[in-house]
Design a protein around this motif. Structure first.
Motif, mmCIF file in Angstrom:
data_model
loop_
_atom_site.group_PDB
_atom_site.id
_atom_site.type_symbol
_atom_site.label_atom_id
_atom_site.label_comp_id
_atom_site.label_asym_id
_atom_site.label_seq_id
_atom_site.Cartn_x
_atom_site.Cartn_y
_atom_site.Cartn_z
ATOM 1 N N MET A 114 0.828 -1.210 0.000
ATOM 2 C CA MET A 114 0.000 0.000 0.000
ATOM 3 C C MET A 114 0.860 1.257 0.000
ATOM 4 O O MET A 114 0.568 2.235 -0.696
ATOM 5 N N GLY A 115 1.941 1.234 0.788
ATOM 6 C CA GLY A 115 2.818 2.399 0.847
ATOM 7 C C GLY A 115 3.478 2.700 -0.481
ATOM 8 O O GLY A 115 3.574 3.865 -0.899
ATOM 9 N N VAL A 116 3.931 1.653 -1.192
ATOM 10 C CA VAL A 116 4.613 1.850 -2.472
ATOM 11 C C VAL A 116 3.643 2.333 -3.545
ATOM 12 O O VAL A 116 3.936 3.285 -4.288
ATOM 13 N N THR A 117 2.470 1.695 -3.644
ATOM 14 C CA THR A 117 1.549 2.010 -4.742
ATOM 15 C C THR A 117 0.779 3.310 -4.500
ATOM 16 O O THR A 117 0.791 4.210 -5.342
ATOM 17 N N VAL A 118 0.158 3.427 -3.348
ATOM 18 C CA VAL A 118 -0.715 4.583 -3.080
ATOM 19 C C VAL A 118 0.102 5.851 -2.897
ATOM 20 O O VAL A 118 -0.179 6.895 -3.510
ATOM 21 N N MET A 119 1.153 5.783 -2.051
ATOM 22 C CA MET A 119 1.876 7.008 -1.716
ATOM 23 C C MET A 119 2.714 7.542 -2.875
ATOM 24 O O MET A 119 2.835 8.757 -3.046
ATOM 25 N N SER A 120 3.281 6.668 -3.691
ATOM 26 C CA SER A 120 4.055 7.157 -4.831
ATOM 27 C C SER A 120 3.151 7.876 -5.832
ATOM 28 O O SER A 120 3.546 8.896 -6.423
ATOM 29 N N TYR A 121 1.921 7.390 -5.991
ATOM 30 C CA TYR A 121 0.965 8.063 -6.877
ATOM 31 C C TYR A 121 0.566 9.430 -6.315
ATOM 32 O O TYR A 121 0.537 10.432 -7.029
ATOM 33 N N ILE A 122 0.288 9.479 -4.996
ATOM 34 C CA ILE A 122 -0.099 10.748 -4.364
ATOM 35 C C ILE A 122 1.041 11.760 -4.436
ATOM 36 O O ILE A 122 0.827 12.941 -4.731
ATOM 37 N N THR A 176 6.108 2.929 -8.229
ATOM 38 C CA THR A 176 5.030 1.945 -8.070
ATOM 39 C C THR A 176 5.480 0.552 -8.482
ATOM 40 O O THR A 176 4.969 -0.443 -7.958
ATOM 41 N N LEU A 177 6.414 0.464 -9.419
ATOM 42 C CA LEU A 177 6.864 -0.854 -9.880
ATOM 43 C C LEU A 177 7.527 -1.657 -8.761
ATOM 44 O O LEU A 177 7.643 -2.876 -8.874
ATOM 45 N N GLN A 178 7.964 -0.987 -7.706
ATOM 46 C CA GLN A 178 8.533 -1.729 -6.570
ATOM 47 C C GLN A 178 7.500 -2.652 -5.932
ATOM 48 O O GLN A 178 7.855 -3.632 -5.274
ATOM 49 N N SER A 179 6.220 -2.343 -6.143
ATOM 50 C CA SER A 179 5.163 -3.221 -5.610
ATOM 51 C C SER A 179 5.195 -4.592 -6.267
ATOM 52 O O SER A 179 4.679 -5.552 -5.698
ATOM 53 N N ALA A 180 5.810 -4.693 -7.448
ATOM 54 C CA ALA A 180 5.910 -5.995 -8.114
ATOM 55 C C ALA A 180 6.734 -6.974 -7.282
ATOM 56 O O ALA A 180 6.478 -8.186 -7.302
ATOM 57 N N ILE A 181 7.728 -6.454 -6.543
ATOM 58 C CA ILE A 181 8.532 -7.318 -5.678
ATOM 59 C C ILE A 181 7.666 -7.896 -4.563
ATOM 60 O O ILE A 181 7.660 -9.112 -4.316
ATOM 61 N N THR A 182 6.898 -7.014 -3.904
ATOM 62 C CA THR A 182 6.040 -7.466 -2.802
ATOM 63 C C THR A 182 4.938 -8.391 -3.302
ATOM 64 O O THR A 182 4.638 -9.413 -2.668
ATOM 65 N N LEU A 183 4.328 -8.051 -4.446
ATOM 66 C CA LEU A 183 3.284 -8.911 -5.018
ATOM 67 C C LEU A 183 3.837 -10.282 -5.376
ATOM 68 O O LEU A 183 3.160 -11.310 -5.178
ATOM 69 N N SER A 184 5.051 -10.320 -5.903
ATOM 70 C CA SER A 184 5.671 -11.606 -6.250
ATOM 71 C C SER A 184 5.843 -12.465 -5.007
ATOM 72 O O SER A 184 5.600 -13.683 -5.043
ATOM 73 N N ILE A 185 6.247 -11.838 -3.908
ATOM 74 C CA ILE A 185 6.432 -12.583 -2.664
ATOM 75 C C ILE A 185 5.101 -13.125 -2.155
ATOM 76 O O ILE A 185 4.969 -14.307 -1.809
ATOM 77 N N ILE A 186 4.070 -12.254 -2.122
ATOM 78 C CA ILE A 186 2.762 -12.661 -1.584
ATOM 79 C C ILE A 186 2.131 -13.765 -2.432
ATOM 80 O O ILE A 186 1.586 -14.744 -1.910
ATOM 81 N N LEU A 187 2.222 -13.639 -3.760
ATOM 82 C CA LEU A 187 1.549 -14.582 -4.656
ATOM 83 C C LEU A 187 2.320 -15.891 -4.828
ATOM 84 O O LEU A 187 1.717 -16.964 -4.969
ATOM 85 N N LEU A 188 3.654 -15.808 -4.829
ATOM 86 C CA LEU A 188 4.461 -16.990 -5.148
ATOM 87 C C LEU A 188 4.962 -17.741 -3.927
ATOM 88 O O LEU A 188 5.412 -18.880 -4.061
ATOM 89 N N MET A 189 4.909 -17.135 -2.744
ATOM 90 C CA MET A 189 5.355 -17.824 -1.533
ATOM 91 C C MET A 189 4.617 -19.148 -1.302
ATOM 92 O O MET A 189 5.256 -20.166 -0.992
ATOM 93 N N PRO A 190 3.269 -19.215 -1.446
ATOM 94 C CA PRO A 190 2.591 -20.508 -1.265
ATOM 95 C C PRO A 190 3.040 -21.565 -2.270
ATOM 96 O O PRO A 190 3.049 -22.760 -1.954
ATOM 97 N N LEU A 191 3.399 -21.136 -3.493
ATOM 98 C CA LEU A 191 3.821 -22.092 -4.513
ATOM 99 C C LEU A 191 5.158 -22.728 -4.165
ATOM 100 O O LEU A 191 5.471 -23.823 -4.642
ATOM 101 N N TYR A 192 5.956 -22.040 -3.365
ATOM 102 C CA TYR A 192 7.257 -22.585 -2.978
ATOM 103 C C TYR A 192 7.075 -23.900 -2.213
ATOM 104 O O TYR A 192 7.748 -24.901 -2.506
ATOM 105 N N ASP A 193 6.157 -23.896 -1.229
ATOM 106 C CA ASP A 193 5.934 -25.098 -0.419
ATOM 107 C C ASP A 193 5.109 -26.154 -1.160
ATOM 108 O O ASP A 193 5.327 -27.352 -0.959
ATOM 109 N N ARG A 194 4.179 -25.708 -1.997
ATOM 110 C CA ARG A 194 3.242 -26.650 -2.617
ATOM 111 C C ARG A 194 3.736 -27.237 -3.936
ATOM 112 O O ARG A 194 3.298 -28.326 -4.332
#
Length: 552
Positions: free
Chosen positions: A178-186, A345-363
């Motif tokens: 939220m900090g990367v996407t919202v605040m960089s736009y504002i 805002t593109l820095q959010s891609a790092i955080t999104l990658s972690i949130i979305l791909l972390m479950p795939l690591y174990d599964r």
């Protein structure tokens, strides 16, 4: 069944503290992610100076918990540390907002304004140094509130801790996103005053919310048992010095010549001085403390080579907030006729990658590696860190190739175009060409950063668990300073040869960020080779010896 399900949930105080941690990350990332843009566009620093300032500040911020947290742990309660640190944090954010406000009104006294800017940033670092570790430790303290059956207490406590840290990580990532996407736009759209004021207001709200939770918190007061004292090395050292000094003044005794036989009988039953028996106990305790400190020093020295090889990975992770962002500012950012993507805002891609791909690591990943390696864990923790290092090198190679393409288009455009200055500074290459390098860094984070936490935590004795986590965080702190040093060395090298700086403000004609990215890729490859050799001869303490042996 219902009762077991209920016990798997986190209590209200844990949930509240996770939300507060997310708010803090929102405030910090709202400042840090786009700070390089503020320094170049508003403060008018050169690209290299802005990058060095951001790297130094991030490094100082990462190292502060090493300095503040042990002292706070020795002399303050966690709650008091959180409150005091949060007010320092808020003072820093408020001061930062006031500098942006002052610059919007007056442009004359820039030297004083720049000094006040540095002061406000380092106030934030000081506040965060005590705030983050104390808040997380205070959150973990809430887990022991539930009463459990003795036979299942350890198992359920472990599961609850795992659940707590998973949700803590999720809360931190969500706040960062939220900090990367919202605040960089504002900040890019509405200005820097409101862009810095919102993080300050959110931090003030988090203090208010934290205070409102007083009735539901579990407060653990310090005990004076041996285990507790072992966890407070600063207090032990100061106490040892104090007791040694007192011995010199209070234990000197002169015996009279008369009535010697009576005195001998008395001395057989009574010590020479009232403090002597206590001093013997303290002497044994001091000896034990010295042995423990020596043992801890050996453990740190043993881990130091691996720690050193991870520094280049930390250097690479400084690029998204600095040169990746400056790179994106020169590229095509339009979506539709009116909307422009803020580069940060593109820095959010790092955080999104972690949130979305972390479950795939174990599964997915771990089951595949279990089939290939025929090991229960699939890969060990050192292999996990190595894979992340390889991915970070690939990310830098991609970054260099994209930058070479951007420079090629920019040079062609300069020769053929005679348009406006805006057209000359914006290269007709979509900013989304930078996405692969961001995503690869996010995937490498899953491997190396999580692996580093596990490695440094498991390779130290139980009395050094906090120090193990501190070693992990210090990699990024020192890595930030190494990044700033590399920029300085590159500038000295280019200036000595009389060629334009690789970090020139003229991003399309003189700057050579591609050369810098290739340099980082080469240095990281050398670190990876040395890391592989170290891993070959490194014997894990967790597997080579028992816990009791490792702790002694």
């Amino acid at each position: 069944m219902a009762g077991g399900q209920r016990q798997r949930r986190l209590n209200k105080s844990c949930i509240l503290l996770i939300a507060i941690a997310g708010i803090e990350r929102f405030a910090y990332k709202g400042v840090a992610s786009n700070l390089v843009t503020y320094l170049t566009d508003v403060v008018k620093l050169r690209n290299s100076s802005a990058a060095k300032m951001v790297n130094s500040w991030c490094g100082f911020t990462s190292i502060m918990p090493l300095l503040v947290a042990p002292i706070a742990d020795a002399y303050w309660h966690k709650y008091s540390t959180i409150m005091a640190s949060s007010f320092l944090y808020l003072m820093g954010l408020t001061a930062l907002t006031s500098t942006a406000l002052a610059r919007s009104w007056h442009h004359r006294n820039r030297t004083m304004s720049s000094s006040f800017l540095s002061l406000s940033l380092y106030l934030i670092s000081l506040g965060q140094g005590g705030y983050n570790p104390s808040l997380q430790a205070f959150g973990a303290d809430q887990l022991d509130e539930d009463e459990e059956l003795p036979s299942s207490k350890d198992d359920k406590s472990s599961k609850k801790k795992t659940l707590f840290f998973q949700w803590w990580y999720f809360g931190v990532c969500s706040g960062s996103l939220m900090g990367v996407t919202v605040m960089s736009y504002i900040q890019d759209t509405f200005g820097w005053v409101i862009g810095f004021a919102i993080p300050a207001i959110s931090m003030a709200m988090s203090i208010l919310i934290f205070s409102c939770g007083n009735p539901i918190y579990t407060y653990k007061h310090d005990d004076c048992d041996d285990e507790h004292q072992a966890k407070k090395p600063f207090r032990d050292m100061f106490q040892a010095m104090k007791e040694s000094a007192l011995k010199c003044f209070h234990c000197g005794i002169t015996l009279p010549n008369e009535k010697s036989e009576v005195l001998e009988l008395e001395l057989q039953e009574k010590p020479l001085c009232e403090e002597s028996m206590e001093s013997l106990k303290n002497l044994k305790k001091d000896s034990k403390t010295r042995k423990q400190l020596l043992s801890h020093g050996k453990v740190v020295l043993r881990l130091l080579p691996i720690w050193t090889m991870l520094l280049m990975f930390a250097v690479i992770f400084q690029q998204p907030a600095t040169f990746f962002t400056k790179q994106g500012m020169t590229m095509k950012r339009n979506i539709g006729p009116n909307f422009k993507i803020p580069p940060a805002t593109l820095q959010s891609a790092i955080t999104l990658s972690i949130i979305l791909l972390m479950p795939l690591y174990d599964r997915i990943f771990i089951p595949i590696t279990q089939i290939i390696t025929r090991q229960n864990k699939g890969i060990n923790v050192m292999q996990r860190m190595g894979i992340g290092m390889v991915l970070s090198i690939i990310a830098m190679v991609l970054a260099a190739l994209v930058e070479m393409k951007r420079l090629e288009i920019g040079q062609r455009m300069r020769i053929s175009s005679s348009g406006s200055r805006e057209e000359e500074t914006t290269v007709p290459l979509s900013i989304f060409w930078l996405l692969p390098q961001y995503i690869l860094l996010g995937i490498s984070d899953i491997f190396t950063v999580v692996g580093m936490q596990e490695f440094f935590y498991s390779e130290v004795p139980t009395t050094m668990r906090t120090m193990g986590i501190a070693l992990y965080t210090s990699v990024f702190g020192v890595g930030s300073f190494v990044s700033a040093l590399l920029i300085t060395l590159v500038e000295v090298f280019t200036s000595s040869r009389g060629i334009p700086s690789w970090f020139s403000d003229d991003m399309n004609n003189e700057a050579r960020l591609d050369s810098y990215y290739w340099l980082l890729a080469c240095l990281s490859f050398v670190s990876l080779v040395l890391y592989s050799l170290l891993c070959k001869y490194y014997h894990s303490s967790s597997s080579s010896c028992s816990d009791s042996d490792c702790e002694n």
